[in-house]
Design a protein around this motif. Sequence first.
Motif, PDB file in Angstrom:
ATOM      1  N   LEU A 169      -2.402  34.452  31.314  1.00  0.00           N
ATOM      2  CA  LEU A 169      -1.111  34.475  31.992  1.00  0.00           C
ATOM      3  C   LEU A 169      -0.048  33.745  31.181  1.00  0.00           C
ATOM      4  CD1 LEU A 169      -2.405  33.687  35.584  1.00  0.00           C
ATOM      5  CD2 LEU A 169      -1.811  35.925  34.632  1.00  0.00           C
ATOM      6  N   PRO A 170       0.875  34.475  30.540  1.00  0.00           N
ATOM      7  CA  PRO A 170       1.984  33.829  29.832  1.00  0.00           C
ATOM      8  C   PRO A 170       2.821  32.997  30.797  1.00  0.00           C
ATOM      9  CG  PRO A 170       1.819  36.171  29.266  1.00  0.00           C
ATOM     10  CD  PRO A 170       0.906  35.948  30.435  1.00  0.00           C
ATOM     11  N   ASP A 171       3.440  31.962  30.267  1.00  0.00           N
ATOM     12  CA  ASP A 171       4.201  31.010  31.088  1.00  0.00           C
ATOM     13  C   ASP A 171       5.606  31.553  31.342  1.00  0.00           C
ATOM     14  OD1 ASP A 171       4.363  28.704  32.502  1.00  0.00           O
ATOM     15  OD2 ASP A 171       4.323  27.348  30.784  1.00  0.00           O
ATOM     16  N   ASN A 172       5.701  32.694  32.018  1.00  0.00           N
ATOM     17  CA  ASN A 172       6.969  33.410  32.120  1.00  0.00           C
ATOM     18  C   ASN A 172       7.986  32.722  33.019  1.00  0.00           C
ATOM     19  OD1 ASN A 172       6.470  35.633  30.387  1.00  0.00           O
ATOM     20  ND2 ASN A 172       5.177  36.579  31.952  1.00  0.00           N
ATOM     21  N   GLU A 173       7.566  32.292  34.193  1.00  0.00           N
ATOM     22  CA  GLU A 173       8.536  31.690  35.109  1.00  0.00           C
ATOM     23  C   GLU A 173       9.072  30.365  34.580  1.00  0.00           C
ATOM     24  OE1 GLU A 173       9.075  30.390  39.804  1.00  0.00           O
ATOM     25  OE2 GLU A 173       7.404  31.681  39.198  1.00  0.00           O
ATOM     26  N   ALA A 174       8.179  29.525  34.076  1.00  0.00           N
ATOM     27  CA  ALA A 174       8.634  28.240  33.532  1.00  0.00           C
ATOM     28  C   ALA A 174       9.523  28.449  32.309  1.00  0.00           C
ATOM     29  CB  ALA A 174       7.429  27.373  33.175  1.00  0.00           C
ATOM     30  N   GLY A 175       9.204  29.450  31.511  1.00  0.00           N
ATOM     31  CA  GLY A 175      10.044  29.743  30.349  1.00  0.00           C
ATOM     32  C   GLY A 175      11.431  30.202  30.751  1.00  0.00           C
ATOM     33  N   GLY A 176      11.520  31.047  31.778  1.00  0.00           N
ATOM     34  CA  GLY A 176      12.825  31.483  32.267  1.00  0.00           C
ATOM     35  C   GLY A 176      13.642  30.327  32.798  1.00  0.00           C
ATOM     36  N   ARG A 177      12.980  29.402  33.483  1.00  0.00           N
ATOM     37  CA  ARG A 177      13.675  28.225  33.997  1.00  0.00           C
ATOM     38  C   ARG A 177      14.217  27.368  32.843  1.00  0.00           C
ATOM     39  NH1 ARG A 177      13.418  25.646  39.095  1.00  0.00           N
ATOM     40  NH2 ARG A 177      11.797  27.132  39.694  1.00  0.00           N
ATOM     41  N   ALA A 178      13.444  27.253  31.770  1.00  0.00           N
ATOM     42  CA  ALA A 178      13.894  26.467  30.611  1.00  0.00           C
ATOM     43  C   ALA A 178      15.132  27.082  29.965  1.00  0.00           C
ATOM     44  CB  ALA A 178      12.756  26.349  29.600  1.00  0.00           C
ATOM     45  N   LEU A 179      15.166  28.405  29.867  1.00  0.00           N
ATOM     46  CA  LEU A 179      16.335  29.067  29.278  1.00  0.00           C
ATOM     47  C   LEU A 179      17.575  28.845  30.139  1.00  0.00           C
ATOM     48  CD1 LEU A 179      14.905  32.527  28.134  1.00  0.00           C
ATOM     49  CD2 LEU A 179      15.624  30.628  26.669  1.00  0.00           C
ATOM     50  N   GLY A 180      17.423  29.025  31.455  1.00  0.00           N
ATOM     51  CA  GLY A 180      18.558  28.817  32.340  1.00  0.00           C
ATOM     52  C   GLY A 180      19.075  27.396  32.277  1.00  0.00           C
ATOM     53  N   ALA A 181      18.167  26.424  32.291  1.00  0.00           N
ATOM     54  CA  ALA A 181      18.571  25.018  32.250  1.00  0.00           C
ATOM     55  C   ALA A 181      19.282  24.688  30.937  1.00  0.00           C
ATOM     56  CB  ALA A 181      17.340  24.128  32.423  1.00  0.00           C
ATOM     57  N   HIS A 182      18.814  25.268  29.833  1.00  0.00           N
ATOM     58  CA  HIS A 182      19.439  25.015  28.529  1.00  0.00           C
ATOM     59  C   HIS A 182      20.900  25.466  28.533  1.00  0.00           C
ATOM     60  CE1 HIS A 182      20.151  24.870  24.240  1.00  0.00           C
ATOM     61  NE2 HIS A 182      20.324  26.183  24.199  1.00  0.00           N
ATOM     62  N   LEU A 183      21.166  26.661  29.027  1.00  0.00           N
ATOM     63  CA  LEU A 183      22.547  27.151  29.050  1.00  0.00           C
ATOM     64  C   LEU A 183      23.408  26.353  30.018  1.00  0.00           C
ATOM     65  CD1 LEU A 183      21.915  31.000  28.907  1.00  0.00           C
ATOM     66  CD2 LEU A 183      22.772  29.527  27.074  1.00  0.00           C
ATOM     67  N   LEU A 184      22.851  25.977  31.154  1.00  0.00           N
ATOM     68  CA  LEU A 184      23.604  25.164  32.106  1.00  0.00           C
ATOM     69  C   LEU A 184      23.928  23.798  31.520  1.00  0.00           C
ATOM     70  CD1 LEU A 184      21.631  26.115  35.335  1.00  0.00           C
ATOM     71  CD2 LEU A 184      23.981  26.795  34.775  1.00  0.00           C
ATOM     72  N   ASP A 185      22.997  23.219  30.776  1.00  0.00           N
ATOM     73  CA  ASP A 185      23.244  21.930  30.126  1.00  0.00           C
ATOM     74  C   ASP A 185      24.396  22.022  29.119  1.00  0.00           C
ATOM     75  OD1 ASP A 185      21.242  20.711  31.552  1.00  0.00           O
ATOM     76  OD2 ASP A 185      19.734  20.859  29.950  1.00  0.00           O
ATOM     77  N   LEU A 186      24.582  23.216  28.549  1.00  0.00           N
ATOM     78  CA  LEU A 186      25.674  23.427  27.580  1.00  0.00           C
ATOM     79  C   LEU A 186      27.002  23.727  28.277  1.00  0.00           C
ATOM     80  CD1 LEU A 186      23.768  25.587  24.925  1.00  0.00           C
ATOM     81  CD2 LEU A 186      24.608  23.239  24.619  1.00  0.00           C
ATOM     82  N   GLY A 187      27.007  23.735  29.591  1.00  0.00           N
ATOM     83  CA  GLY A 187      28.242  23.942  30.334  1.00  0.00           C
ATOM     84  C   GLY A 187      28.519  25.371  30.745  1.00  0.00           C
ATOM     85  N   HIS A 188      27.590  26.277  30.470  1.00  0.00           N
ATOM     86  CA  HIS A 188      27.818  27.680  30.839  1.00  0.00           C
ATOM     87  C   HIS A 188      27.626  27.868  32.343  1.00  0.00           C
ATOM     88  CE1 HIS A 188      28.070  29.263  26.725  1.00  0.00           C
ATOM     89  NE2 HIS A 188      27.148  28.359  26.418  1.00  0.00           N
ATOM     90  N   ARG A 189      28.551  28.593  32.955  1.00  0.00           N
ATOM     91  CA  ARG A 189      28.431  28.962  34.365  1.00  0.00           C
ATOM     92  C   ARG A 189      28.599  30.472  34.553  1.00  0.00           C
ATOM     93  NH1 ARG A 189      26.676  24.743  33.900  1.00  0.00           N
ATOM     94  NH2 ARG A 189      26.936  22.867  35.182  1.00  0.00           N
ATOM     95  N   ARG A 190      29.244  31.124  33.592  1.00  0.00           N
ATOM     96  CA  ARG A 190      29.403  32.581  33.667  1.00  0.00           C
ATOM     97  C   ARG A 190      28.325  33.223  32.784  1.00  0.00           C
ATOM     98  NH1 ARG A 190      34.539  30.536  33.274  1.00  0.00           N
ATOM     99  NH2 ARG A 190      34.770  31.151  31.083  1.00  0.00           N
ATOM    100  N   ILE A 191      27.134  33.285  33.356  1.00  0.00           N
ATOM    101  CA  ILE A 191      25.942  33.756  32.640  1.00  0.00           C
ATOM    102  C   ILE A 191      25.559  35.123  33.183  1.00  0.00           C
ATOM    103  CG2 ILE A 191      23.516  33.254  32.130  1.00  0.00           C
ATOM    104  CD1 ILE A 191      24.171  30.270  32.722  1.00  0.00           C
ATOM    105  N   ALA A 192      25.177  36.029  32.292  1.00  0.00           N
ATOM    106  CA  ALA A 192      24.677  37.349  32.686  1.00  0.00           C
ATOM    107  C   ALA A 192      23.281  37.534  32.096  1.00  0.00           C
ATOM    108  CB  ALA A 192      25.614  38.457  32.210  1.00  0.00           C
TER     109      ALA A 192
END
Length: 343
Positions: A169-192
């Motif tokens: 089982l690849p760590d898909n959900e945790a990986g997606g959460r890491a990507l979202g958190a990274h962009l939010l940490d950079l100040g992005h709010r208009r994400i697609a």
Amino acid sequence: MPKPGPRLRLVDVAERAGVSLATASRSLTGRDGVSEEVASRVRQVAAELGYVANPYARTLAGGASSSVGLVVHQVDDPYFSEIAGGVIQVAGEQGLMVQICHSGRDPHYELRQIRHLIAQRVGVIIIAGSGYNDPRIEAETKAELTAFQSLGGRVAVIGRHALGVDAVLPDNEAGGRALGAHLLDLGHRRIAVAAGTGGLTTVTDRMAGVLGALRDRGLDPAEMPVVHTDFTRDGGCRATERILRDHPDTTAIIALNDAMAMGVLSVLRGQKIPVPKRMSVVGFDDVSVAADLAPSLTTVRLPMTDLGRMALELALKPKSARARRRPTGHRLVVRDSTGPAPR
């Protein structure tokens, strides 16, 4: 009525089903040239009579086979190439040969490929790629693999499936959460999101992680545009064109695999949109070329070669009473394709 057991012949099945011997053979081995309606009737008659097709019996009931069947979704996708490399490594260590089949993310074609591998008398089947959210889609495949295993065949999958077999089982959900958190940490709010084919468990799990990251910051996930296209480079291109057309204020695009991210970068480059100054881009998988793209791609690294190795090693272990699960880790790899949100 013919008696079930070793004396039952294929001709008995053909006669009961009202088809020729050749049609009965094609139906039970998954070969072309027979409509699904006829093939389904022949398989039902065979099951009712207790007939066991020779490809199973000759190889599986009698002893070990020297070949492994590997089913991948996209043979030219680096993700599956690297997984195949891991399967081939273990197969080489064990003196086994590997046959690779391409399903194109079509569950019906995938079932045909599995039947073909069984007809080719493989001893192990590895299914690499996403399962489907609706378990009914995989019901017939599950029945086929259950019969295969009952006669000594081995099966393992990579990804979340409804097949009741051993799984890596690849760590898909945790990986997606890491990507979202990274962009939010950079100040992005208009994400697609450039998402893959709808209905795939891989897409669902990665999206769940991204949406979870938004909820963690008190943001409304419903406000984030999500564009579903093919889980390919071309799909990434089409998704990006739609995002730029319908959501021109977007400052970051999450592609749910690296192949899609390559398409995202291609469209942005063609429209002279600077990355990451104007638009940040992230992918998922960390395929071997991700570091060599321009700009190099921020992504989540999965141990793809190890996924292949683990799957075959799991399949070769003695069968257990319950299906085994082997989770994997992930790592966020930050490169040049992400930067602070533009003011």
